[in-house]
Write an enzyme that holds these catalytic residues in place. Sequence first.
Site, PDB file in Angstrom:
ATOM      1  N   GLU A   1       4.930  -3.748  12.451  1.00  0.00           N
ATOM      2  CA  GLU A   1       3.358  -2.594  12.285  1.00  0.00           C
ATOM      3  C   GLU A   1       2.294  -3.356  11.457  1.00  0.00           C
ATOM      4  O   GLU A   1       2.487  -4.245  10.089  1.00  0.00           O
ATOM      5  CB  GLU A   1       4.037  -1.767  11.390  1.00  0.00           C
ATOM      6  CG  GLU A   1       5.038  -0.900  11.910  1.00  0.00           C
ATOM      7  CD  GLU A   1       4.665  -0.234  13.255  1.00  0.00           C
ATOM      8  OE1 GLU A   1       3.518   0.082  13.021  1.00  0.00           O
ATOM      9  OE2 GLU A   1       6.102   0.698  14.239  1.00  0.00           O
TER      10      GLU A   1
ATOM     11  N   ASN B   1       0.598  -1.222   0.091  1.00  0.00           N
ATOM     12  CA  ASN B   1       0.335   0.068  -0.339  1.00  0.00           C
ATOM     13  C   ASN B   1       0.993   1.471   0.010  1.00  0.00           C
ATOM     14  O   ASN B   1       0.167   2.433   0.017  1.00  0.00           O
ATOM     15  CB  ASN B   1      -0.842  -0.680   1.119  1.00  0.00           C
ATOM     16  CG  ASN B   1      -0.617  -0.147   2.381  1.00  0.00           C
ATOM     17  OD1 ASN B   1       0.609  -0.426   3.053  1.00  0.00           O
ATOM     18  ND2 ASN B   1      -1.485  -0.038   3.828  1.00  0.00           N
TER      19      ASN B   1
ATOM     20  N   CYS C   1      -3.404   1.297   7.238  1.00  0.00           N
ATOM     21  CA  CYS C   1      -3.370   0.900   8.447  1.00  0.00           C
ATOM     22  C   CYS C   1      -4.185   2.246   9.383  1.00  0.00           C
ATOM     23  O   CYS C   1      -4.966   1.752   9.988  1.00  0.00           O
ATOM     24  CB  CYS C   1      -2.344   0.018   8.589  1.00  0.00           C
ATOM     25  SG  CYS C   1      -0.786   1.464   8.836  1.00  0.00           S
TER      26      CYS C   1
ATOM     27  N   GLU D   1       8.718   2.785  14.696  1.00  0.00           N
ATOM     28  CA  GLU D   1       9.182   3.150  13.764  1.00  0.00           C
ATOM     29  C   GLU D   1       9.048   4.770  13.376  1.00  0.00           C
ATOM     30  O   GLU D   1       8.057   5.357  13.925  1.00  0.00           O
ATOM     31  CB  GLU D   1       8.523   2.953  12.052  1.00  0.00           C
ATOM     32  CG  GLU D   1       8.802   1.093  12.641  1.00  0.00           C
ATOM     33  CD  GLU D   1       8.037   0.689  11.000  1.00  0.00           C
ATOM     34  OE1 GLU D   1       7.517   0.840   9.937  1.00  0.00           O
ATOM     35  OE2 GLU D   1       9.117  -0.439  10.532  1.00  0.00           O
TER      36      GLU D   1
HETATM   37  P1  NAD Z   1      -0.211  -9.147   3.629  1.00  0.00           P
HETATM   38  O1  NAD Z   1       0.839  -9.266   5.340  1.00  0.00           O
HETATM   39  O2  NAD Z   1      -0.349  -9.726   3.193  1.00  0.00           O
HETATM   40  O3  NAD Z   1       1.796  -8.915   2.948  1.00  0.00           O
HETATM   41  C1  NAD Z   1       2.347  -8.231   3.515  1.00  0.00           C
HETATM   42  C2  NAD Z   1       4.027  -8.475   3.362  1.00  0.00           C
HETATM   43  O4  NAD Z   1       4.467  -9.341   3.861  1.00  0.00           O
HETATM   44  C3  NAD Z   1       4.030  -8.484   1.738  1.00  0.00           C
HETATM   45  O5  NAD Z   1       5.489  -8.435   1.741  1.00  0.00           O
HETATM   46  C4  NAD Z   1       3.709  -9.969   1.798  1.00  0.00           C
HETATM   47  O6  NAD Z   1       4.651 -10.275   0.594  1.00  0.00           O
HETATM   48  C5  NAD Z   1       4.668 -10.130   2.648  1.00  0.00           C
HETATM   49  N1  NAD Z   1       3.675 -12.142   3.445  1.00  0.00           N
HETATM   50  C6  NAD Z   1       2.602 -12.465   2.789  1.00  0.00           C
HETATM   51  N2  NAD Z   1       2.627 -13.376   3.821  1.00  0.00           N
HETATM   52  C7  NAD Z   1       3.850 -13.990   3.816  1.00  0.00           C
HETATM   53  C8  NAD Z   1       4.057 -15.006   4.500  1.00  0.00           C
HETATM   54  N3  NAD Z   1       3.841 -16.454   5.287  1.00  0.00           N
HETATM   55  N4  NAD Z   1       5.596 -15.515   5.235  1.00  0.00           N
HETATM   56  C9  NAD Z   1       6.557 -14.048   5.421  1.00  0.00           C
HETATM   57  N5  NAD Z   1       5.888 -13.099   4.423  1.00  0.00           N
HETATM   58  C10 NAD Z   1       5.016 -13.046   3.678  1.00  0.00           C
HETATM   59  O7  NAD Z   1      -0.072  -7.247   4.215  1.00  0.00           O
HETATM   60  P2  NAD Z   1      -0.399  -6.525   3.258  1.00  0.00           P
HETATM   61  O8  NAD Z   1      -1.884  -7.103   2.060  1.00  0.00           O
HETATM   62  O9  NAD Z   1       0.292  -6.090   2.065  1.00  0.00           O
HETATM   63  O10 NAD Z   1      -0.785  -5.161   3.417  1.00  0.00           O
HETATM   64  C11 NAD Z   1      -2.057  -4.730   4.136  1.00  0.00           C
HETATM   65  C12 NAD Z   1      -2.237  -5.113   4.964  1.00  0.00           C
HETATM   66  O11 NAD Z   1      -0.793  -4.584   6.577  1.00  0.00           O
HETATM   67  C13 NAD Z   1      -3.272  -4.973   6.491  1.00  0.00           C
HETATM   68  O12 NAD Z   1      -3.155  -5.056   7.439  1.00  0.00           O
HETATM   69  C14 NAD Z   1      -2.664  -3.117   7.089  1.00  0.00           C
HETATM   70  O13 NAD Z   1      -3.091  -2.131   7.631  1.00  0.00           O
HETATM   71  C15 NAD Z   1      -1.202  -3.115   7.312  1.00  0.00           C
HETATM   72  N6  NAD Z   1      -0.225  -2.664   6.931  1.00  0.00           N
HETATM   73  C16 NAD Z   1      -0.045  -1.683   8.683  1.00  0.00           C
HETATM   74  C17 NAD Z   1       0.746  -0.522   8.672  1.00  0.00           C
HETATM   75  C18 NAD Z   1       1.375  -0.255   9.913  1.00  0.00           C
HETATM   76  O14 NAD Z   1       2.294   0.480   9.707  1.00  0.00           O
HETATM   77  N7  NAD Z   1       1.391  -0.534  11.393  1.00  0.00           N
HETATM   78  C19 NAD Z   1       1.164  -0.157   7.072  1.00  0.00           C
HETATM   79  C20 NAD Z   1       0.998  -0.530   6.224  1.00  0.00           C
HETATM   80  C21 NAD Z   1      -0.247  -1.378   6.080  1.00  0.00           C
END
Ligand code: NAD
Length: 401
Positions: free
Chosen positions: A174, A75, A208, A382
């Site tokens: 995060e 995102n 998020c 962060e």
């Molecule tokens: P996601 O958890 O699906 O993916 C995040 C990352 O993890 C990607 O690089 C993905 O390739 C990797 N990943 C996925 N499965 C994995 C596994 N089994 N092992 C290791 N790595 C893996 O999340 P998303 O759909 O990309 O992002 C959306 C989510 O991120 C939402 O829940 C949002 O709230 C959260 N987010 C949080 C923050 C924060 O700062 N708190 C900021 C941005 C997004």
Amino acid sequence: MSERIEHFAHLISLENGKASADAVGEASYAAEFFRWFSEEAVRAEGTISHAPSSGARILVQQKPAGIGLLITPWNYPAAMGTRKIAPALAAGCAVIIKPAAETPLTMLALMPVLEEAGVPNGLVNVLPTTHPGALVDHIMDDPRIRVVSFTGSTSVGKELLRNAAGQVLKPAMELGGNAPLIVFEDADLDTAVEGAFQAKMRNLGEACTAANRIYLHENIAAEFISEFVARMSKLKLGDGTDQRSDVGPLVNEETRTKVARLVEDAVAKGAIVELGGYAPEGPGYFYTPTVLSNVPDDADCIHDEIFGPVAVIQSFTDQDQVICRANDTEYGLVAYVFSKNMKRALNVCEQLEFGMVGLNRGIVSDPAAPFGGVKQSGLGREGGKDGMLEFMETQYISAAW
Ligand code: NAD
């Protein structure tokens, strides 16, 4: 990076769809992490103090923790990366960054910029993959890795935490959010409408930090909704790279289907559609900016992260009750409060179980500030001084003096 904002913004729009003004905002925000942490890097301070019982001296210093594995979401393909790379470099750590499969290009484009800026080869390594699970597990098993810093969903974060336990890695997480936004009857209405708009529509709600639930005091609810709907209805949907578009498409069909399902569920349970509520005909993963009022507490969108351009509005009369409703979530990333009465507003902020609160503001993110959540929204911070500590370990030397 700050000299190439347009280049990065274009790339972000191409791979994730966000509208160009939003993408310019992200690229500038992303570059600021390098500025802030390069200024902070020279201030790695320690302390010397007296041990009263032994007469020895206690020397405390921070040392680089070791190699960091950084995993980022789609995102904010630039900012979620630089928010980790910059503090890691400032702390003295090498990193391997694994960007999201949907958005690998922005991080790849950053590498020649780092090289040109003088970052030694091998210090920052980018490793895109469409099969993250096996690759990440393998890297985490290597004893040279000391930190795993993840931004993404709570479910994947929990899985990584379990794996990190194997090597006792230092985790920084995060995770997801479910932000409440509370507008009291004494709020400045224009400020509240603009703040709610920013908190909801930044990155098209795919954030998020997005306001997931908007609570309006019943005395101002009708006027707020009318102004908010007017603001949302002006938005022009279109190709994110086209400067005339205010909002672009969602990232993929899966996200759009989820958003549509949450809207259908809320409407079936009694929500009123004030604006939008549908995906327009034609190509692209578009969803119209949507405002729902009268949303019941049992609607799924009250509990799940919406991650789309849907504003969910409820009303309240009692302060204590709205604080309880705001806290009634497993998440604790960010909340927003709008009120001109500072005594009341600060009191409410303190009672909110969230790592961050936007007070009369719809944006909390700043490179100088500790970004992060409590409960299932994460571990660690962060940005700011705390951000660098995620990549450092404390060493204590007990010195005979
Ligand atoms: P996601 O958890 O699906 O993916 C995040 C990352 O993890 C990607 O690089 C993905 O390739 C990797 N990943 C996925 N499965 C994995 C596994 N089994 N092992 C290791 N790595 C893996 O999340 P998303 O759909 O990309 O992002 C959306 C989510 O991120 C939402 O829940 C949002 O709230 C959260 N987010 C949080 C923050 C924060 O700062 N708190 C900021 C941005 C997004």
